[in-house]
Design a protein around this motif. Sequence first.
Motif, PDB file in Angstrom:
ATOM      1  N   MET A  20     -19.738 -22.090  16.196  1.00 12.54           N
ATOM      2  CA  MET A  20     -20.321 -20.893  15.593  1.00 12.54           C
ATOM      3  C   MET A  20     -21.842 -20.975  15.603  1.00 12.54           C
ATOM      4  O   MET A  20     -22.412 -22.054  15.455  1.00 12.54           O
ATOM      5  CB  MET A  20     -19.807 -20.713  14.174  1.00 12.54           C
ATOM      6  N   ALA A  21     -22.448 -19.812  15.776  1.00  6.81           N
ATOM      7  CA  ALA A  21     -23.909 -19.722  15.757  1.00  6.81           C
ATOM      8  C   ALA A  21     -24.314 -18.733  14.666  1.00  6.81           C
ATOM      9  O   ALA A  21     -23.488 -18.012  14.125  1.00  6.81           O
ATOM     10  CB  ALA A  21     -24.427 -19.263  17.117  1.00  6.81           C
ATOM     11  N   GLY A  22     -25.593 -18.706  14.373  1.00  5.90           N
ATOM     12  CA  GLY A  22     -26.079 -17.746  13.389  1.00  5.90           C
ATOM     13  C   GLY A  22     -26.361 -18.380  12.047  1.00  5.90           C
ATOM     14  O   GLY A  22     -26.012 -19.528  11.785  1.00  5.90           O
ATOM     15  N   ALA A  23     -27.004 -17.618  11.186  1.00  3.52           N
ATOM     16  CA  ALA A  23     -27.479 -18.130   9.899  1.00  3.52           C
ATOM     17  C   ALA A  23     -26.562 -17.731   8.757  1.00  3.52           C
ATOM     18  O   ALA A  23     -25.898 -16.694   8.812  1.00  3.52           O
ATOM     19  CB  ALA A  23     -28.885 -17.600   9.632  1.00  3.52           C
ATOM     20  N   ALA A  24     -26.543 -18.566   7.733  1.00  7.38           N
ATOM     21  CA  ALA A  24     -25.974 -18.166   6.440  1.00  7.38           C
ATOM     22  C   ALA A  24     -27.082 -17.424   5.705  1.00  7.38           C
ATOM     23  O   ALA A  24     -28.185 -17.946   5.539  1.00  7.38           O
ATOM     24  CB  ALA A  24     -25.518 -19.387   5.659  1.00  7.38           C
ATOM     25  N   ARG A  25     -26.806 -16.187   5.286  1.00  5.10           N
ATOM     26  CA  ARG A  25     -27.867 -15.337   4.732  1.00  5.10           C
ATOM     27  C   ARG A  25     -27.692 -15.160   3.225  1.00  5.10           C
ATOM     28  O   ARG A  25     -26.658 -14.685   2.771  1.00  5.10           O
ATOM     29  CB  ARG A  25     -27.865 -13.982   5.444  1.00  5.10           C
ATOM     30  N   LEU A  26     -28.697 -15.536   2.483  1.00  6.38           N
ATOM     31  CA  LEU A  26     -28.721 -15.349   1.033  1.00  6.38           C
ATOM     32  C   LEU A  26     -29.821 -14.354   0.688  1.00  6.38           C
ATOM     33  O   LEU A  26     -30.881 -14.344   1.315  1.00  6.38           O
ATOM     34  CB  LEU A  26     -28.980 -16.668   0.302  1.00  6.38           C
ATOM     35  N   SER A  27     -29.548 -13.529  -0.314  1.00  8.03           N
ATOM     36  CA  SER A  27     -30.527 -12.538  -0.752  1.00  8.03           C
ATOM     37  C   SER A  27     -30.735 -12.683  -2.250  1.00  8.03           C
ATOM     38  O   SER A  27     -29.785 -12.936  -2.995  1.00  8.03           O
ATOM     39  CB  SER A  27     -30.027 -11.121  -0.429  1.00  8.03           C
ATOM     40  N   TRP A  28     -31.981 -12.501  -2.686  1.00  2.98           N
ATOM     41  CA  TRP A  28     -32.285 -12.598  -4.111  1.00  2.98           C
ATOM     42  C   TRP A  28     -32.340 -11.212  -4.769  1.00  2.98           C
ATOM     43  O   TRP A  28     -32.759 -11.083  -5.915  1.00  2.98           O
ATOM     44  CB  TRP A  28     -33.599 -13.336  -4.322  1.00  2.98           C
ATOM     45  N   ASP A  29     -31.894 -10.191  -4.037  1.00  4.85           N
ATOM     46  CA  ASP A  29     -31.860  -8.833  -4.581  1.00  4.85           C
ATOM     47  C   ASP A  29     -30.496  -8.598  -5.228  1.00  4.85           C
ATOM     48  O   ASP A  29     -29.498  -8.420  -4.548  1.00  4.85           O
ATOM     49  CB  ASP A  29     -32.090  -7.822  -3.458  1.00  4.85           C
ATOM     50  N   TYR A  30     -30.454  -8.597  -6.550  1.00  2.49           N
ATOM     51  CA  TYR A  30     -29.186  -8.447  -7.269  1.00  2.49           C
ATOM     52  C   TYR A  30     -29.042  -7.065  -7.903  1.00  2.49           C
ATOM     53  O   TYR A  30     -28.188  -6.862  -8.778  1.00  2.49           O
ATOM     54  CB  TYR A  30     -29.078  -9.523  -8.357  1.00  2.49           C
ATOM     55  N   ASP A  31     -29.868  -6.129  -7.471  1.00  8.02           N
ATOM     56  CA  ASP A  31     -29.853  -4.795  -8.079  1.00  8.02           C
ATOM     57  C   ASP A  31     -28.858  -3.887  -7.356  1.00  8.02           C
ATOM     58  O   ASP A  31     -29.081  -3.486  -6.204  1.00  8.02           O
ATOM     59  CB  ASP A  31     -31.243  -4.148  -8.025  1.00  8.02           C
ATOM     60  N   GLY A  32     -27.766  -3.560  -8.018  1.00  7.94           N
ATOM     61  CA  GLY A  32     -26.849  -2.534  -7.544  1.00  7.94           C
ATOM     62  C   GLY A  32     -26.296  -2.776  -6.156  1.00  7.94           C
ATOM     63  O   GLY A  32     -25.901  -3.866  -5.793  1.00  7.94           O
ATOM     64  N   GLY A  33     -26.307  -1.723  -5.360  1.00 10.92           N
ATOM     65  CA  GLY A  33     -25.729  -1.739  -4.025  1.00 10.92           C
ATOM     66  C   GLY A  33     -25.232  -0.351  -3.691  1.00 10.92           C
ATOM     67  O   GLY A  33     -25.438   0.605  -4.452  1.00 10.92           O
ATOM     68  N   ARG A  34     -24.586  -0.204  -2.564  1.00 10.43           N
ATOM     69  CA  ARG A  34     -24.066   1.099  -2.147  1.00 10.43           C
ATOM     70  C   ARG A  34     -22.822   1.453  -2.958  1.00 10.43           C
ATOM     71  O   ARG A  34     -21.885   0.659  -3.055  1.00 10.43           O
ATOM     72  CB  ARG A  34     -23.744   1.061  -0.653  1.00 10.43           C
ATOM     73  N   ASP A  35     -22.815   2.652  -3.506  1.00  8.92           N
ATOM     74  CA  ASP A  35     -21.717   3.056  -4.385  1.00  8.92           C
ATOM     75  C   ASP A  35     -20.366   2.966  -3.695  1.00  8.92           C
ATOM     76  O   ASP A  35     -19.371   2.538  -4.300  1.00  8.92           O
ATOM     77  CB  ASP A  35     -21.950   4.489  -4.895  1.00  8.92           C
ATOM     78  N   ARG A  36     -20.308   3.376  -2.413  1.00 11.21           N
ATOM     79  CA  ARG A  36     -19.015   3.378  -1.712  1.00 11.21           C
ATOM     80  C   ARG A  36     -18.480   1.966  -1.534  1.00 11.21           C
ATOM     81  O   ARG A  36     -17.288   1.716  -1.703  1.00 11.21           O
ATOM     82  CB  ARG A  36     -19.171   4.060  -0.348  1.00 11.21           C
ATOM     83  N   LEU A  37     -19.363   1.027  -1.203  1.00 11.37           N
ATOM     84  CA  LEU A  37     -18.910  -0.349  -1.018  1.00 11.37           C
ATOM     85  C   LEU A  37     -18.564  -1.004  -2.350  1.00 11.37           C
ATOM     86  O   LEU A  37     -17.601  -1.774  -2.441  1.00 11.37           O
ATOM     87  CB  LEU A  37     -19.974  -1.166  -0.289  1.00 11.37           C
ATOM     88  N   LEU A  38     -19.316  -0.693  -3.385  1.00 13.63           N
ATOM     89  CA  LEU A  38     -18.995  -1.253  -4.695  1.00 13.63           C
ATOM     90  C   LEU A  38     -17.679  -0.697  -5.223  1.00 13.63           C
ATOM     91  O   LEU A  38     -16.904  -1.412  -5.883  1.00 13.63           O
ATOM     92  CB  LEU A  38     -20.127  -0.969  -5.684  1.00 13.63           C
ATOM     93  N   ALA A  39     -17.400   0.566  -4.916  1.00 11.01           N
ATOM     94  CA  ALA A  39     -16.113   1.154  -5.310  1.00 11.01           C
ATOM     95  C   ALA A  39     -14.966   0.475  -4.552  1.00 11.01           C
ATOM     96  O   ALA A  39     -13.888   0.232  -5.105  1.00 11.01           O
ATOM     97  CB  ALA A  39     -16.110   2.658  -5.038  1.00 11.01           C
TER      98      ALA A  39
END
Length: 367
Positions: A20-39
């Motif tokens: 496998m190639a590619g990075a493990a991606r972490l984000s420090w943005d914990y504010d909300g998200g897209r309503d459709r995906l959260l639903a």
Amino acid sequence: MSSYELYSVPVSTDTWNVPMAGAARLSWDYDGGRDRLLALYQKGKDKQWDAQKRIDWGKEVDPLDVAGLPAEFKPLFGSDIWNKMSQKDRDEIDRHHGSWLFSQFLHGEQGALTVSARIVESVPDQDSKFYAATQVMDEARHMELFSRFVHEKIGMYYPINQDLAKLLAESLADSRWDLPYLGMQVLIEGLALAAFGLYRDMATTPLVKQLLAYVMQDEARHVAFGRLALKDYYSELTSKEKAEREEFVIEGSYLMRDRFTGREIFETLDLPLDECMRHVDSSELITLYRSLLFGRIVPIIRDIGLWSDRVKSAYSDMGVLDHAKADLVSLMRQDEGIAEQYDVERAVAELSTRKAEVDEVVELGSE
């Protein structure tokens, strides 16, 4: 007995290692998200279930006719080879076909488990990580139940189909985070969802119908997840980046089209391969079956924006372009309803059983 001892042909006991190639991606943005995906994430949490308890494993399955399909739906039905066979030889083909089909479902679910775990690691946004985490549990459950079904109800496994293995390896090995989405969530899961639906609706074996209905309830969410996440991302890509994804889609679609020919069955049983494949490739019923398998893939490809003339030409060549008009939302709503109906029927049956037991006790007490 070890599952390795139940394979139709010997398989390696070593693990299949996909670099496998590619990075493990972490984000420090914990504010909300897209309503459709959260639903969808909330729905994924609400709809968890236990394969040991929800499936009625006491139901019998005929290993010589796993799904209970009419004769005309058998792969070699109507061919000279089939017409010359004894009933015993036909039963053996049917046993191998059931083993091969549900083994591919099982291998696909293990691939989906691995890919969904990869998505949790590699996707950059938190709402997608949340939902993909629920999918990891779903895929583990599906792998558990298909493994039990093949082991206990059929008693024979088939190795992974090479077309499925190739697309799975390509999806995992690519360093771009969206390729596992595209390969698994759209192509592999989309085709599996259509295959599950065909067998759910055509089968006469109650356990098969129930099992597939419950799996489809989960799979409909998985396909919706890939559709929502990729549609947003692909709207921002350059023409060159889109063309690269479209090339992947075209190659993957041809691989998936060839996945359900059953070639491995004919090889294992030492049947005349060329003659068998000519019948499969020319059979009107098989052609229709292979076309219907794209009923869940083509509209998603159109919806996420990978709908160039080259993609449309490829789907026209496969005879599946008309599926672009399918109403995915209605299909997935139908999948949900069928699974829920099985729950209602089971609850009614259990209530009736308990009432009969109570009535019996009351009657004994009145004697």
